[in-house]
Design a protein around this motif. Structure first.
Motif, mmCIF file in Angstrom:
data_model
loop_
_atom_site.group_PDB
_atom_site.id
_atom_site.type_symbol
_atom_site.label_atom_id
_atom_site.label_comp_id
_atom_site.label_asym_id
_atom_site.label_seq_id
_atom_site.Cartn_x
_atom_site.Cartn_y
_atom_site.Cartn_z
ATOM 1 N N CYS A 72 0.840 -1.201 0.000
ATOM 2 C CA CYS A 72 0.000 0.000 0.000
ATOM 3 C C CYS A 72 0.874 1.250 0.000
ATOM 4 C CB CYS A 72 -0.935 0.010 1.199
ATOM 5 S SG CYS A 72 -1.914 1.529 1.330
ATOM 6 N N CYS A 73 1.887 1.255 0.843
ATOM 7 C CA CYS A 73 2.746 2.436 0.952
ATOM 8 C C CYS A 73 3.582 2.633 -0.302
ATOM 9 C CB CYS A 73 3.626 2.323 2.186
ATOM 10 S SG CYS A 73 2.671 2.513 3.712
ATOM 11 N N ILE A 74 4.044 1.555 -0.898
ATOM 12 C CA ILE A 74 4.802 1.686 -2.147
ATOM 13 C C ILE A 74 3.904 2.274 -3.232
ATOM 14 C CG2 ILE A 74 5.920 0.373 -3.992
ATOM 15 C CD1 ILE A 74 6.999 -1.458 -1.702
ATOM 16 N N ASN A 75 2.683 1.782 -3.324
ATOM 17 C CA ASN A 75 1.741 2.339 -4.300
ATOM 18 C C ASN A 75 1.371 3.774 -3.968
ATOM 19 O OD1 ASN A 75 1.454 0.117 -6.107
ATOM 20 N ND2 ASN A 75 0.293 -0.940 -4.528
ATOM 21 N N ALA A 76 1.302 4.113 -2.692
ATOM 22 C CA ALA A 76 1.023 5.495 -2.291
ATOM 23 C C ALA A 76 2.178 6.419 -2.702
ATOM 24 C CB ALA A 76 0.786 5.572 -0.786
ATOM 25 N N MET A 77 3.408 5.926 -2.610
ATOM 26 C CA MET A 77 4.557 6.730 -3.047
ATOM 27 C C MET A 77 4.529 6.935 -4.566
ATOM 28 S SD MET A 77 6.291 7.671 -0.492
ATOM 29 C CE MET A 77 6.062 7.356 1.224
ATOM 30 N N ILE A 78 4.149 5.904 -5.295
ATOM 31 C CA ILE A 78 3.998 6.040 -6.748
ATOM 32 C C ILE A 78 2.889 7.049 -7.045
ATOM 33 C CG2 ILE A 78 3.403 4.850 -8.895
ATOM 34 C CD1 ILE A 78 4.703 2.319 -7.665
ATOM 35 N N LEU A 79 1.814 6.989 -6.288
ATOM 36 C CA LEU A 79 0.721 7.955 -6.446
ATOM 37 C C LEU A 79 1.229 9.379 -6.219
ATOM 38 C CD1 LEU A 79 -2.238 8.786 -6.784
ATOM 39 C CD2 LEU A 79 -2.555 8.280 -4.347
ATOM 40 N N ASN A 80 2.033 9.579 -5.192
ATOM 41 C CA ASN A 80 2.592 10.912 -4.942
ATOM 42 C C ASN A 80 3.420 11.383 -6.129
ATOM 43 O OD1 ASN A 80 1.482 11.365 -2.411
ATOM 44 N ND2 ASN A 80 3.123 10.266 -1.385
ATOM 45 N N TYR A 81 4.190 10.484 -6.704
ATOM 46 C CA TYR A 81 4.976 10.829 -7.890
ATOM 47 C C TYR A 81 4.042 11.225 -9.042
ATOM 48 C CZ TYR A 81 8.203 10.728 -11.738
ATOM 49 O OH TYR A 81 8.942 11.098 -12.828
ATOM 50 N N TYR A 82 3.001 10.427 -9.265
ATOM 51 C CA TYR A 82 2.041 10.722 -10.333
ATOM 52 C C TYR A 82 1.403 12.095 -10.127
ATOM 53 C CZ TYR A 82 1.712 6.563 -13.282
ATOM 54 O OH TYR A 82 1.951 5.589 -14.205
ATOM 55 N N LEU A 83 1.005 12.389 -8.900
ATOM 56 C CA LEU A 83 0.369 13.680 -8.627
ATOM 57 C C LEU A 83 1.319 14.837 -8.873
ATOM 58 C CD1 LEU A 83 -1.646 12.743 -5.440
ATOM 59 C CD2 LEU A 83 -2.605 13.435 -7.652
ATOM 60 N N LYS A 84 2.571 14.654 -8.566
ATOM 61 C CA LYS A 84 3.543 15.733 -8.703
ATOM 62 C C LYS A 84 4.032 15.915 -10.141
ATOM 63 C CE LYS A 84 7.786 17.432 -6.599
ATOM 64 N NZ LYS A 84 8.841 17.157 -5.621
ATOM 65 N N HIS A 85 4.202 14.811 -10.884
ATOM 66 C CA HIS A 85 4.853 14.890 -12.187
ATOM 67 C C HIS A 85 3.965 14.557 -13.390
ATOM 68 C CE1 HIS A 85 8.740 15.462 -10.307
ATOM 69 N NE2 HIS A 85 8.430 14.482 -9.474
ATOM 70 N N ILE A 86 2.850 13.897 -13.187
ATOM 71 C CA ILE A 86 2.034 13.452 -14.318
ATOM 72 C C ILE A 86 0.652 14.082 -14.299
ATOM 73 C CG2 ILE A 86 0.964 11.430 -15.399
ATOM 74 C CD1 ILE A 86 3.433 9.882 -14.175
ATOM 75 N N LEU A 87 0.002 14.065 -13.174
ATOM 76 C CA LEU A 87 -1.367 14.567 -13.071
ATOM 77 C C LEU A 87 -1.421 15.963 -12.462
ATOM 78 C CD1 LEU A 87 -2.958 11.281 -11.701
ATOM 79 C CD2 LEU A 87 -2.892 12.059 -14.072
ATOM 80 N N HIS A 88 -0.305 16.651 -12.426
ATOM 81 C CA HIS A 88 -0.227 17.988 -11.828
ATOM 82 C C HIS A 88 -1.159 18.959 -12.562
ATOM 83 C CE1 HIS A 88 2.643 17.869 -15.125
ATOM 84 N NE2 HIS A 88 2.474 19.167 -15.248
ATOM 85 N N ALA A 89 -1.553 19.992 -11.838
ATOM 86 C CA ALA A 89 -2.444 21.003 -12.428
ATOM 87 C C ALA A 89 -1.680 21.773 -13.507
ATOM 88 C CB ALA A 89 -2.955 21.944 -11.353
ATOM 89 N N ASP A 90 -2.175 21.679 -14.715
ATOM 90 C CA ASP A 90 -1.542 22.333 -15.859
ATOM 91 C C ASP A 90 -2.642 22.571 -16.878
ATOM 92 O OD1 ASP A 90 -0.300 21.707 -18.762
ATOM 93 O OD2 ASP A 90 1.248 22.654 -17.513
ATOM 94 N N GLU A 91 -2.690 23.737 -17.454
ATOM 95 C CA GLU A 91 -3.762 24.083 -18.395
ATOM 96 C C GLU A 91 -3.824 23.102 -19.566
ATOM 97 O OE1 GLU A 91 -4.963 27.834 -21.221
ATOM 98 O OE2 GLU A 91 -3.946 28.245 -19.323
ATOM 99 N N HIS A 92 -2.670 22.748 -20.117
ATOM 100 C CA HIS A 92 -2.627 21.812 -21.249
ATOM 101 C C HIS A 92 -3.130 20.421 -20.839
ATOM 102 C CE1 HIS A 92 -1.295 19.744 -24.843
ATOM 103 N NE2 HIS A 92 -0.611 18.906 -24.084
ATOM 104 N N VAL A 93 -2.666 19.949 -19.697
ATOM 105 C CA VAL A 93 -3.078 18.625 -19.204
ATOM 106 C C VAL A 93 -4.568 18.619 -18.893
ATOM 107 C CG1 VAL A 93 -2.780 16.950 -17.314
ATOM 108 C CG2 VAL A 93 -0.777 18.062 -18.319
ATOM 109 N N ASP A 94 -5.051 19.682 -18.256
ATOM 110 C CA ASP A 94 -6.467 19.758 -17.888
ATOM 111 C C ASP A 94 -7.380 19.760 -19.113
ATOM 112 O OD1 ASP A 94 -5.658 19.787 -15.288
ATOM 113 O OD2 ASP A 94 -6.174 21.871 -14.901
#
Length: 164
Positions: A72-94
């Motif tokens: 769970c914690c390993i997946n939570a760390m991957i989730l944190n990475y995704y939120l910071k680098h992949i799913l971050h708030a960005d006009e183009h991404v949104d």
């Protein structure tokens, strides 16, 4: 006497390191059909644009691996990475991915709930961080990562229970 026995049992249990897992909360968005639907809409859009169906960014985790203590914690760390680098708030991404705002909000809630319970696995995650930073520099890899967010969510769903 009963209280003393109970206190001793609790202390022994804490010393064995098991109490953390009994108190780990299950984030509500993991069980939300609305979250699953929004996530499906976002990832389906990304997957339809993906032309490389042979490559996978997230590792395959078996059912046995998902039941392991730190999964769970390993997946939570991957989730944190995704939120910071992949799913971050960005006009183009949104604009590119429908429902990403709703998904991002729910995933941030999950990360926030799990973070205090996952501080001990940070060192395990550092290597993943280094490898992924290089791989995600290509735009099509970013799209694939967005498409695989549903896999990560499934891993979180299966591994992050209040049990163990």
């Amino acid at each position: 006497m009963k209280f003393l026995t109970l206190a001793v049992m609790c202390c022994c249990f804490l010393l064995r390191g098991q109490a953390m897992h009994l108190t780990r909360p299950r984030p509500k968005p993991l069980d939300s059909s609305v979250t699953w639907n929004d996530l499906y809409m976002m990832t389906n859009h990304a997957q339809m644009e993906d032309t490389d169906h042979e490559t996978r960014l997230l590792p395959v985790m078996s059912e046995v691996m998902l039941k392991q203590e730190n999964s769970c914690c390993i997946n939570a760390m991957i989730l944190n990475y995704y939120l910071k680098h992949i799913l971050h708030a960005d006009e183009h991404v949104d604009k590119k991915y429908p429902h990403i705002g709703f998904v991002r909000s729910d995933l941030q809630r999950i990360a926030h709930i799990l973070k205090p319970h996952c501080v001990s696995v940070r060192k395990l995650f550092d290597h993943f961080n280094q490898l992924t930073n290089r791989a995600l520099s290509v735009a099509k890899t970013h799209n694939k990562a967005v498409g695989e967010t549903i896999i990560l969510f499934h891993y979180l769903f299966e591994s992050c229970n209040a049990r163990m």
